[in-house]
Design a protein around this motif. Structure first.
Motif, PDB file in Angstrom:
ATOM      1  N   VAL A  68      -6.714  14.237  -6.640  1.00 18.51           N
ATOM      2  CA  VAL A  68      -5.852  14.569  -5.338  1.00 18.51           C
ATOM      3  C   VAL A  68      -4.465  14.476  -5.994  1.00 18.51           C
ATOM      4  O   VAL A  68      -4.055  13.540  -6.674  1.00 18.51           O
ATOM      5  CB  VAL A  68      -5.872  13.423  -4.522  1.00 18.51           C
ATOM      6  N   GLY A  70      -0.036  14.803  -5.464  1.00 18.61           N
ATOM      7  CA  GLY A  70       0.849  14.787  -4.692  1.00 18.61           C
ATOM      8  C   GLY A  70       1.615  13.489  -4.634  1.00 18.61           C
ATOM      9  O   GLY A  70       1.328  12.845  -5.612  1.00 18.61           O
ATOM     10  N   GLN A  75       3.415  10.014   3.440  1.00 19.63           N
ATOM     11  CA  GLN A  75       2.330   9.544   4.194  1.00 19.63           C
ATOM     12  C   GLN A  75       1.202  10.773   4.191  1.00 19.63           C
ATOM     13  O   GLN A  75      -0.078  10.283   4.130  1.00 19.63           O
ATOM     14  CB  GLN A  75       2.642   9.120   5.757  1.00 19.63           C
ATOM     15  N   THR A  76       1.404  11.805   4.287  1.00 22.91           N
ATOM     16  CA  THR A  76       0.561  12.942   4.539  1.00 22.91           C
ATOM     17  C   THR A  76      -0.311  12.893   3.160  1.00 22.91           C
ATOM     18  O   THR A  76      -1.451  13.212   3.280  1.00 22.91           O
ATOM     19  CB  THR A  76       1.278  14.299   4.489  1.00 22.91           C
ATOM     20  N   VAL A  77       0.223  12.846   2.056  1.00 20.25           N
ATOM     21  CA  VAL A  77      -0.390  12.870   0.960  1.00 20.25           C
ATOM     22  C   VAL A  77      -1.640  11.610   0.748  1.00 20.25           C
ATOM     23  O   VAL A  77      -2.699  11.475   0.253  1.00 20.25           O
ATOM     24  CB  VAL A  77       0.431  12.950  -0.306  1.00 20.25           C
ATOM     25  N   ASP A  79      -2.647  10.062   3.292  1.00 21.39           N
ATOM     26  CA  ASP A  79      -3.807  10.126   4.312  1.00 21.39           C
ATOM     27  C   ASP A  79      -4.944  11.171   3.754  1.00 21.39           C
ATOM     28  O   ASP A  79      -5.957  10.991   3.809  1.00 21.39           O
ATOM     29  CB  ASP A  79      -3.354  10.794   5.631  1.00 21.39           C
ATOM     30  N   ARG A  80      -4.297  12.172   2.898  1.00 20.75           N
ATOM     31  CA  ARG A  80      -5.301  13.073   2.461  1.00 20.75           C
ATOM     32  C   ARG A  80      -6.101  12.519   1.136  1.00 20.75           C
ATOM     33  O   ARG A  80      -7.147  12.633   1.054  1.00 20.75           O
ATOM     34  CB  ARG A  80      -4.442  14.299   1.730  1.00 20.75           C
ATOM     35  N   LEU A  81      -5.582  11.453   0.392  1.00 20.48           N
ATOM     36  CA  LEU A  81      -6.248  10.709  -0.584  1.00 20.48           C
ATOM     37  C   LEU A  81      -7.329  10.102   0.009  1.00 20.48           C
ATOM     38  O   LEU A  81      -8.491  10.069  -0.522  1.00 20.48           O
ATOM     39  CB  LEU A  81      -5.284   9.947  -1.405  1.00 20.48           C
ATOM     40  N   ALA A  83      -8.827  10.233   2.838  1.00 20.61           N
ATOM     41  CA  ALA A  83      -9.912  10.995   3.472  1.00 20.61           C
ATOM     42  C   ALA A  83     -10.627  11.471   2.343  1.00 20.61           C
ATOM     43  O   ALA A  83     -12.122  11.665   2.386  1.00 20.61           O
ATOM     44  CB  ALA A  83      -9.291  12.087   4.092  1.00 20.61           C
ATOM     45  N   THR A  84     -10.122  12.157   1.247  1.00 18.75           N
ATOM     46  CA  THR A  84     -11.077  12.651   0.020  1.00 18.75           C
ATOM     47  C   THR A  84     -11.767  11.635  -0.625  1.00 18.75           C
ATOM     48  O   THR A  84     -12.949  11.656  -0.819  1.00 18.75           O
ATOM     49  CB  THR A  84     -10.194  13.224  -0.819  1.00 18.75           C
ATOM     50  N   SER A  95     -18.756   9.651   5.588  1.00 17.41           N
ATOM     51  CA  SER A  95     -17.732   8.618   5.317  1.00 17.41           C
ATOM     52  C   SER A  95     -18.354   7.596   4.542  1.00 17.41           C
ATOM     53  O   SER A  95     -19.333   6.952   4.841  1.00 17.41           O
ATOM     54  CB  SER A  95     -17.028   8.293   6.508  1.00 17.41           C
TER      55      SER A  95
END
Length: 266
Positions: A68, A70, A75-77, A79-81, A83-84, A95
């Motif tokens: 990942v 970024g 905060q968007t990075v 959240d993406r981390l 989730a990944t 999940s």
């Protein structure tokens, strides 16, 4: 009568580990060390090329890794981390859990003394070295609490143990990391979460130093630098991080472990 065979205390098979700043230096060595011990590793870094190289190296060994890329103060990075990491853990993309979080990413300052620190340097150091680990820990913590277990390891610094190991901004940020480490440990110790930190001394990495040797900070700190001793390899710091995250350290919580060749004892 034969005693049951205990599993190796540093076996991370089936566990998902997030390592930030994993593209180089201590983070890279840490990501590789966890992969060698069977972990699924999420390689987080600001540099896409470095993250891809470490991920590919892990995958070549037959282990699982995902990158990942970024800025983790965004905060968007974050959240993406998260989730990944959860998707990488669960079977068929369902999940899963995050078992270990290593908050390692950070940058150095210019060794500026308090009177010389600019607003931009102060804000950048605090944002990357303290706010970003806070944001990621806050995002990961609910998933660890749901699982009833989890280990968080922070990379602090020798500068977190004294005021004479770095500039004002870096020192303040790393002292903040120690406070965050201990607050987390006290608050969640009865819910299966452990929080510890390593405090590296001089370590051979590619971290960039932009220092004016004539400035007040370097002039004042220079007298203390003779105590640094022999710099450690990044793998030495990684071994300490893996230990603190492992079952071998299951009763260690809220500790700050100097990995500095005795510098902090001088």
């Amino acid at each position: 009568m034969t005693l049951p065979t205990a599993p190796p205390a540093q076996d991370f098979t089936g566990r998902t580990v997030v390592v930030t700043g994993a593209g180089s230096g201590i983070g890279r060595a840490t990501a590789l060390a966890f992969a060698e011990r069977g972990a699924r590793v999420l390689v987080a870094d600001l540099n896409a090329e470095s993250a891809a190289e470490v991920t590919a190296r892990i995958q070549e060994t037959g282990r699982t890794a995902v990158a990942v890329v970024g800025d983790l103060s965004d905060q968007t990075v974050v959240d993406r981390l998260v989730a990944t990491a959860l998707a990488a853990d669960g079977p068929d993309g369902t999940s899963g859990t995050i078992d270990v979080l290593v908050n390692n990413a950070g940058i150095m300052d210019s060794m500026s003394a308090v009177a010389d620190v600019t607003d931009a340097e102060w804000e950048r150091l605090l944002r990357i070295n303290l706010t970003a680990p806070f944001l990621l820990t806050r995002a990961v913590l609910p998933h660890m609490l749901d699982a009833g277990r989890g280990a968080v390891v922070f990379t602090a610094s020798e500068a977190a143990l004294r005021g004479s190991a770095a500039g004002a901004a870096y020192t303040a940020a790393k002292h903040g990391i120690v406070g965050l480490t201990k607050s987390l440990a006290v608050t969640y110790r009865h819910r299966g979460i452990r929080s510890n930190a390593v405090a590296p001394g001089g370590t051979i990495t590619n971290i960039r130093l932009d220092i004016d040797p004539e400035a007040a900070g370097p002039q004042a700190l220079g007298a203390y630098m003779g105590n640094v001793g022999q710099p450690a390899e990044a793998e030495t710091q990684a071994a300490a991080i893996v230990f603190l995250a492992s079952d071998a350290a299951r009763n260690i919580n809220g500790a700050v472990l100097p990995v500095d060749g005795g510098w902090s004892a001088v």
